[in-house]
Enzyme design. Structure first.
Site, PDB file in Angstrom:
ATOM      1  N   HIS A 149       0.822  -1.197   0.000  1.00 42.71           N
ATOM      2  CA  HIS A 149       0.000   0.000   0.000  1.00 42.71           C
ATOM      3  C   HIS A 149       0.861   1.254   0.000  1.00 42.71           C
ATOM      4  CE1 HIS A 149       0.779  -1.196   4.162  1.00 42.71           C
ATOM      5  NE2 HIS A 149       0.794   0.087   4.437  1.00 42.71           N
ATOM      6  N   GLY A 150       0.219   2.347  -0.377  1.00 44.12           N
ATOM      7  CA  GLY A 150       0.915   3.618  -0.390  1.00 44.12           C
ATOM      8  C   GLY A 150      -0.031   4.757  -0.688  1.00 44.12           C
TER       9      GLY A 150
END
Length: 133
Positions: free
Chosen positions: A66-67
């Site tokens: 994720h980011g």
């Protein structure tokens, strides 16, 4: 928030071919780029940067890279079942075959964490994972 709010038909891959973590992240970045209208390199760099902080391989064959991206309009997801399990440096040292990428706007704050928790809860359900596999 429901998982279907994060995914579209174009962001689900049933047999992703990848031989390692980096290749899987590259392939998923290509799919995510089409979904969110951003450069695949930007997405790949964000995901790789997060992996450098610590693995997103949460165990039991699951990874949740994720980011956060600038100027993203909302939370987006990409889900893939890998053709063959790969080493993802998971916390239980088991290979990964289910990957859910979560991308959030930089301003998402608690919404990003809530979405991560929702995805994690869903994929901790062994019955759900068995059906997906």
């Amino acid at each position: 928030m429901d998982i279907t709010d994060l995914l579209s038909a174009d962001s689900v891959v049933s047999h992703l071919k990848a031989t390692g973590k980096k290749q899987a992240l590259q392939e998923l970045s290509v799919i995510a780029a089409r979904t969110v209208g951003r450069e695949e390199r930007e997405i790949f760099d964000i995901l790789l940067e997060r992996e450098r902080l610590g693995t997103t391989g949460v165990g039991h064959g699951i990874a949740i890279p994720h980011g956060k991206l600038k100027e993203l309009d909302r939370l987006h997801g990409v889900f893939a079942r890998l053709e063959r399990p790969i080493d993802f440096d998971a916390i239980d040292d088991e290979p990964v075959d289910l990957v859910f990428v979560l991308l959030a706007p930089e301003t998402a704050g608690a919404d990003h964490l809530k979405a991560l928790a929702r995805v994690s809860r869903l994929l901790r359900d062994t019955a759900v994972c068995e059906k997906i596999r």
